[in-house]
Design a protein around this motif. Structure first.
Motif, mmCIF file in Angstrom:
data_model
loop_
_atom_site.group_PDB
_atom_site.id
_atom_site.type_symbol
_atom_site.label_atom_id
_atom_site.label_comp_id
_atom_site.label_asym_id
_atom_site.label_seq_id
_atom_site.Cartn_x
_atom_site.Cartn_y
_atom_site.Cartn_z
ATOM 1 N N CYS A 78 5.272 -6.294 4.653
ATOM 2 C CA CYS A 78 4.351 -7.259 4.852
ATOM 3 C C CYS A 78 4.845 -8.610 4.733
ATOM 4 C CB CYS A 78 3.105 -7.241 3.608
ATOM 5 S SG CYS A 78 1.877 -8.315 3.744
ATOM 6 N N HIS A 79 4.529 -9.534 5.749
ATOM 7 C CA HIS A 79 5.219 -10.847 5.780
ATOM 8 C C HIS A 79 4.434 -11.704 4.556
ATOM 9 C CE1 HIS A 79 1.631 -10.738 8.288
ATOM 10 N NE2 HIS A 79 1.785 -12.000 8.390
ATOM 11 N N CYS A 140 -4.565 -10.916 4.676
ATOM 12 C CA CYS A 140 -4.088 -10.010 5.681
ATOM 13 C C CYS A 140 -4.394 -10.382 7.043
ATOM 14 C CB CYS A 140 -4.926 -8.667 5.285
ATOM 15 S SG CYS A 140 -4.348 -7.360 6.267
ATOM 16 N N SER A 141 -3.267 -10.433 8.038
ATOM 17 C CA SER A 141 -3.796 -10.555 9.452
ATOM 18 C C SER A 141 -3.893 -9.339 10.216
ATOM 19 C CB SER A 141 -2.458 -11.437 9.956
ATOM 20 O OG SER A 141 -1.369 -10.467 9.821
ATOM 21 N N CYS A 143 -2.174 -6.746 10.878
ATOM 22 C CA CYS A 143 -1.136 -6.564 11.697
ATOM 23 C C CYS A 143 -0.678 -4.970 11.933
ATOM 24 C CB CYS A 143 -0.016 -7.591 11.319
ATOM 25 S SG CYS A 143 0.947 -6.788 10.192
ATOM 26 N N ARG A 144 -0.941 -4.428 10.646
ATOM 27 C CA ARG A 144 -0.791 -2.842 10.738
ATOM 28 C C ARG A 144 0.765 -2.442 10.663
ATOM 29 N NH1 ARG A 144 -2.798 0.865 14.897
ATOM 30 N NH2 ARG A 144 -3.258 2.221 13.313
ATOM 31 N N CYS A 146 2.196 -2.527 7.854
ATOM 32 C CA CYS A 146 2.338 -1.615 6.608
ATOM 33 C C CYS A 146 2.029 -0.366 7.011
ATOM 34 C CB CYS A 146 1.428 -2.152 5.627
ATOM 35 S SG CYS A 146 -0.187 -2.507 5.917
HETATM 36 S S1 SF4 Z 1 -1.864 -5.315 7.963
HETATM 37 FE FE1 SF4 Z 1 -0.501 -4.727 6.277
HETATM 38 S S2 SF4 Z 1 1.546 -5.701 6.621
HETATM 39 FE FE2 SF4 Z 1 -0.142 -6.555 7.881
HETATM 40 S S3 SF4 Z 1 -0.844 -8.476 6.733
HETATM 41 FE FE3 SF4 Z 1 -2.292 -6.858 6.407
HETATM 42 S S4 SF4 Z 1 -1.399 -5.899 4.438
HETATM 43 FE FE4 SF4 Z 1 0.387 -7.215 5.164
#
Ligand code: SF4
Ligand code: SF4
Length: 472
Positions: A78-79, A140-141, A143-144, A146
């Motif tokens: 995760c960024h 959380c963006s 982004c998947r 993780c």
């Molecule tokens: S989807 Fe997962 S990696 Fe992406 S921002 Fe959210 S928690 Fe972080």
């Protein structure tokens, strides 16, 4: 839920701000489109939240809610956590646990029998729901990344979207989410572009195109029986219509039969970000019906990450619409034109070093990774990968609708540190992306971290490399 980890970022404790919702209620439009978009009403929200939670949990959600073994492997994906390694609230597992503990307390038998053992919890009131809002919208963006790095297959972004959907139903959403959702419900596009503005912008681009290519060039609107129904992002009308002109030049050179629809042209879909499946269904159905009305033979989606995922994949599920037509990205069409020799290009017209940013919704959630690279290698003299790339690439920071949520911008830019380092290491002058959200997300990162590069799109580079036949 009163015992919680303190967030050093402060984001989790940002106050409940329902000014936009309250204003809409005062103006006598508490809900729009058959009451689908709810405004915030104080009190009674926890009960409604728990009722919705119990009713909406599906099998894939239940798997992600129960399969986590708390190994912590997702943290390094995760960024947000990479930018704030001392803050446990930035780990995907902590974010997912905020909904997981409520699920365990009210739905799963473990938390009902032994809540202390299952670490189950329940929201005490609206302020707890607001804290949950700040986690799922602000940290959380979606982004998947993780998800792709979890050995148990836990889809944290799925849980985040699900929770966003429950809160959207209660009107406990960031002001920007409320406003953009309202605009898309009311006008059919998320930037509230009027039909007059749409047609005038197209006319202006058409005049410019004819000045360059002659009277045979066109940007057709509502032309029936075309091969391609071309759908766009409202940002193209409002802020950057050059991308429509680039597509039109290429379609002209390839001799394509194409049209834009006058209604149903918005391929973006804020329902993906807000978790509102009803909005998702409404917007995608507009588009599918436009293709049917005009008897188009395929739907082509301009460069947009979440628009591609929504239109190509999720929209058919949300709307229950039978897919009758091939639905594809403009980048797949460009690759085909190059392969078939329908357009001729000169990479010598793009001499600056170019790298490519994979949009999360295209690479991880759309499986379109090689096509843009195949195109860029044909139209650029110096294409270089950034690392990591493809499904392992990092978010531009603007995913998940975050560009519309000003209150979370400082944390978003801080989390952009990873992206900035990735970009810098390429030493490229241009970063190419096939997403309008990513243009703004990357633009913010470039500005914030003072990087000597600018953002371009695939269409722009292909249009610049295009060799037009003499006299056209
Ligand atoms: S989807 Fe997962 S990696 Fe992406 S921002 Fe959210 S928690 Fe972080
Ligand atoms: S990697 Fe998967 S199982 Fe491990 S903590 Fe993260 S979500 Fe849970």
């Amino acid at each position: 839920m009163s015992r919680r980890t303190k967030s050093p970022s402060g984001v989790i404790d940002a106050p409940l701000d329902v000014a936009a919702q309250a204003k809409a209620r005062e103006e006598g439009r508490p809900s729009v489109r058959d009451g689908r978009l709810k405004t915030y009403e104080p009190g009674a929200n926890v009960g409604r939240f728990l009722e919705l939670l119990g009713r909406r949990v599906s099998r894939p959600l239940a798997v992600s809610l129960t399969a986590c073994v708390h190994c912590g492997r997702c943290a390094e994906s995760c960024h947000y956590f990479l930018a704030r390694p001392d803050d446990p609230t930035m780990t995907p597992v902590w974010k997912a646990d905020q909904i997981r503990k409520i699920f365990k307390r009210h739905v799963d038998w473990t938390g009902r029998v032994a809540p202390w053992w299952a670490k189950a919890g329940t929201p005490d009131g609206d302020e707890d729901l607001n804290r949950l809002k700040n986690v799922v919208f602000g940290a959380c963006s979606a982004c998947r990344r993780c998800t792709f790095n979890c050995p148990m297959g836990v889809d944290t972004a799925l849980l985040v979207r699900f929770t966003r959907g429950l809160l959207t139903e209660l009107g406990i959403v960031p002001e920007g989410v409320f406003n953009v959702s309202r605009d898309q419900w009311e006008t059919g596009n998320q930037m509230a572009v009027t039909e007059t503005d749409f047609l005038e912008t197209i006319e202006w681009m058409r005049d410019d195109l004819r000045a360059e290519l002659g009277p045979g060039a066109d940007i057709p609107v509502d032309r029936p029986d075309c091969d391609i129904l071309y759908t766009i992002n409202p940002r193209e009308i409002k802020f950057d219509p050059r991308s429509i002109a680039h597509a039109a030049r290429i379609f002209h050179a390839a001799g394509a039969s194409w049209t834009l629809p006058k209604w149903g042209w918005d391929q973006t879909n804020f329902g993906l970000f807000s978790g509102d499946d009803a909005l998702g269904a409404y917007v995608s159905r507009n588009l599918y019906e436009a293709a049917e009305r005009l008897r188009a033979r395929r739907i082509v989606i301009s460069e947009c990450g979440h628009g591609y995922r929504s239109t190509r994949w999720e929209g058919y599920t949300w709307s229950g619409y039978d897919q009758k037509l091939p639905t594809e990205s403009i980048v797949a069409v460009l690759r085909r034109y190059l392969e078939e020799g329908r357009i001729v290009v000169d990479p010598g017209r793009n001499l600056e070093p170019v790298t490519f940013h994979d949009s999360c919704n295209i690479a991880r959630s759309g499986d379109l990774v090689e096509e843009p690279r195949q195109v860029l290698r044909r139209v650029c003299a110096d294409f270089r990968e950034m690392h990591p790339n493809r499904q392992e690439n990092f978010c531009c920071t603007g995913g998940g609708g975050l560009l519309a949520m000003a209150e979370y911008r400082p944390l978003r830019l801080e989390a952009g540190k990873v992206k900035a380092e990735q970009l810098k290491a390429t030493e490229a002058a241009l970063v190419c992306t096939m997403c309008h959200n990513c243009i703004d997300g990357l633009g913010d990162v470039i500005k914030h971290y003072h990087l000597p590069m600018r953002v371009v799109q695939v269409l722009e580079l292909v249009s610049r490399a295009l060799v037009l036949p003499a006299g056209s």
